[in-house]
Design a protein around this motif. Structure first.
Motif, short mmCIF file in Angstrom:
data_model
loop_
_atom_site.label_atom_id
_atom_site.label_comp_id
_atom_site.label_asym_id
_atom_site.label_seq_id
_atom_site.Cartn_x
_atom_site.Cartn_y
_atom_site.Cartn_z
N GLU A 174 0.83 -1.21 0.00
CA GLU A 174 0.00 0.00 0.00
C GLU A 174 0.86 1.26 0.00
OE1 GLU A 174 -3.27 0.37 2.67
OE2 GLU A 174 -3.94 -1.68 2.30
N GLU A 175 1.87 1.28 0.86
CA GLU A 175 2.80 2.42 0.87
C GLU A 175 4.20 1.85 0.70
OE1 GLU A 175 3.67 4.15 4.59
OE2 GLU A 175 2.59 2.67 5.76
N GLY A 176 4.77 2.09 -0.46
CA GLY A 176 6.07 1.48 -0.74
C GLY A 176 7.21 2.24 -0.11
N ARG A 177 7.83 1.64 0.91
CA ARG A 177 8.97 2.29 1.57
C ARG A 177 10.30 1.76 1.04
NH1 ARG A 177 7.12 0.80 7.49
NH2 ARG A 177 8.71 2.24 8.24
N ALA A 178 10.24 0.61 0.37
CA ALA A 178 11.43 0.00 -0.23
C ALA A 178 10.91 -1.05 -1.21
CB ALA A 178 12.31 -0.65 0.84
N ALA A 179 11.81 -1.66 -1.95
CA ALA A 179 11.43 -2.73 -2.88
C ALA A 179 12.36 -3.92 -2.70
CB ALA A 179 11.49 -2.23 -4.32
N LEU A 180 11.77 -5.10 -2.61
CA LEU A 180 12.51 -6.34 -2.42
C LEU A 180 12.44 -7.16 -3.70
CD1 LEU A 180 13.85 -8.64 -0.69
CD2 LEU A 180 11.55 -9.23 0.08
N LEU A 181 13.59 -7.47 -4.28
CA LEU A 181 13.67 -8.34 -5.46
C LEU A 181 14.05 -9.73 -4.98
CD1 LEU A 181 13.79 -5.48 -6.68
CD2 LEU A 181 15.47 -6.33 -8.32
N LEU A 182 13.25 -10.73 -5.34
CA LEU A 182 13.48 -12.10 -4.89
C LEU A 182 13.70 -13.03 -6.08
CD1 LEU A 182 10.76 -12.50 -2.09
CD2 LEU A 182 13.24 -12.47 -1.76
N GLY A 183 14.77 -13.82 -6.01
CA GLY A 183 15.07 -14.79 -7.06
C GLY A 183 14.78 -16.21 -6.60
N HIS A 184 14.53 -17.08 -7.56
CA HIS A 184 14.17 -18.48 -7.27
C HIS A 184 15.41 -19.37 -7.15
CE1 HIS A 184 15.09 -19.18 -11.50
NE2 HIS A 184 14.32 -18.14 -11.79
N GLY A 185 15.17 -20.62 -6.74
CA GLY A 185 16.23 -21.62 -6.68
C GLY A 185 16.59 -22.14 -8.06
N ALA A 186 17.64 -22.95 -8.13
CA ALA A 186 18.17 -23.40 -9.43
C ALA A 186 17.12 -24.13 -10.27
CB ALA A 186 19.38 -24.30 -9.20
N GLY A 187 16.40 -25.07 -9.66
CA GLY A 187 15.44 -25.85 -10.42
C GLY A 187 14.00 -25.51 -10.13
N GLY A 188 13.78 -24.50 -9.28
CA GLY A 188 12.42 -24.18 -8.84
C GLY A 188 11.93 -22.86 -9.42
N GLY A 189 10.71 -22.51 -9.06
CA GLY A 189 10.12 -21.28 -9.55
C GLY A 189 9.90 -20.26 -8.46
N VAL A 190 9.22 -19.18 -8.84
CA VAL A 190 9.05 -18.06 -7.90
C VAL A 190 7.91 -18.28 -6.91
CG1 VAL A 190 10.05 -16.34 -9.45
CG2 VAL A 190 7.60 -16.81 -9.56
N HIS A 191 7.20 -19.42 -7.03
CA HIS A 191 6.10 -19.66 -6.11
C HIS A 191 6.44 -20.72 -5.06
CE1 HIS A 191 3.83 -18.00 -9.72
NE2 HIS A 191 3.80 -17.07 -8.79
N ALA A 192 7.72 -20.91 -4.79
CA ALA A 192 8.15 -21.79 -3.70
C ALA A 192 7.56 -21.26 -2.39
CB ALA A 192 9.67 -21.84 -3.61
N PRO A 193 7.20 -22.16 -1.45
CA PRO A 193 6.52 -21.72 -0.22
C PRO A 193 7.25 -20.64 0.57
CG PRO A 193 6.42 -24.11 -0.43
CD PRO A 193 7.31 -23.63 -1.53
N ASP A 194 8.59 -20.72 0.63
CA ASP A 194 9.32 -19.70 1.41
C ASP A 194 9.30 -18.34 0.70
OD1 ASP A 194 10.96 -20.76 -0.58
OD2 ASP A 194 12.78 -20.71 0.61
N LEU A 195 9.34 -18.34 -0.64
CA LEU A 195 9.26 -17.08 -1.38
C LEU A 195 7.87 -16.45 -1.22
CD1 LEU A 195 11.18 -18.00 -4.66
CD2 LEU A 195 11.99 -16.54 -2.80
N VAL A 196 6.84 -17.29 -1.22
CA VAL A 196 5.48 -16.79 -1.00
C VAL A 196 5.35 -16.17 0.39
CG1 VAL A 196 3.05 -17.48 -0.79
CG2 VAL A 196 4.44 -18.40 -2.66
N ALA A 197 5.92 -16.85 1.40
CA ALA A 197 5.88 -16.33 2.77
C ALA A 197 6.63 -15.01 2.89
CB ALA A 197 6.46 -17.37 3.74
#
Length: 203
Positions: A21-44
């Protein structure tokens, strides 16, 4: 949620944007070698960040966008990541401090590019300190090179080892292995608490 493609020197990458809602910073997250961006820890971590007023970009490397499972060489991963960070920093997150992060291989990329990409902090989910059973092949130099605040969230039974805490590096152990699937709420909690501290420092 908005999905965009970003040109890189190694083909198009994709970024899935989750805006706070109010962007104070931006976090860029990358995935694991064989996985995607919807891994449970990335979602959390995404949920923790947006709740803390931090925009999130889940970054899919060009080799994944192209449908390949085998990861690209480290130099290509790093170059593509920095191209995405530069593009997002100009087009979407202008004037906001950037935080780099990712799980496993993505955490390594975040550490290696933190200085060049001017990341203000780095979030490492399941940092693979060494290949399983090969502690002599340490990647500690990658994470040791980061001078800004670092959070490592690591499974207690991670076969890839775990980094040690340092003066600017916090290490939080959670139940489970390298997948960090066993207790995603603990991942969320650790990320929330750390981001709250980081955002206060950046404000």
């Amino acid at each position: 949620m908005t999905s965009i493609e970003v040109d890189t020197p190694h083909g198009p990458a994709r970024a899935e944007l989750h805006c706070a809602e109010e962007g104070r910073a931006a976090l860029l997250l990358g995935h694991g070698a064989g996985g995607g961006v919807h891994a449970p820890d990335l979602v959390a971590a995404t949920r923790a960040a947006t709740d803390a007023g931090v925009h999130v970009a889940l970054v899919e490397q060009p080799y994944r966008v192209a449908g390949r499972r085998a990861p690209a060489p480290a130099k290509q991963l790093d170059a593509a990541w920095l191209a995405v960070a530069e593009d997002l920093g100009e087009r979407w997150f202008a004037d906001l401090p950037l935080i780099f992060g990712g799980r496993s291989s993505g955490a390594r990329v975040a550490c290696r590019t933190a200085e060049a990409g001017e990341a203000q902090a780095v979030l490492c989910l399941a940092f693979p300190l060494h290949p399983p059973g090969k502690p002599e092949k340490s990647r500690a130099a990658e994470i040791d090179a980061v001078d800004n605040p670092v959070l490592v969230v690591q499974g207690e039974r991670d076969a890839f080892g775990r980094p040690e805490p340092a003066h600017h590096r916090e290490v939080v152990l959670v139940a489970g292995d390298h997948s960090l699937k066993a207790d995603v709420e603990a991942v969320h909690r650790a990320t929330s608490e750390w981001l709250a501290k980081v955002v206060r420092l950046l404000d």
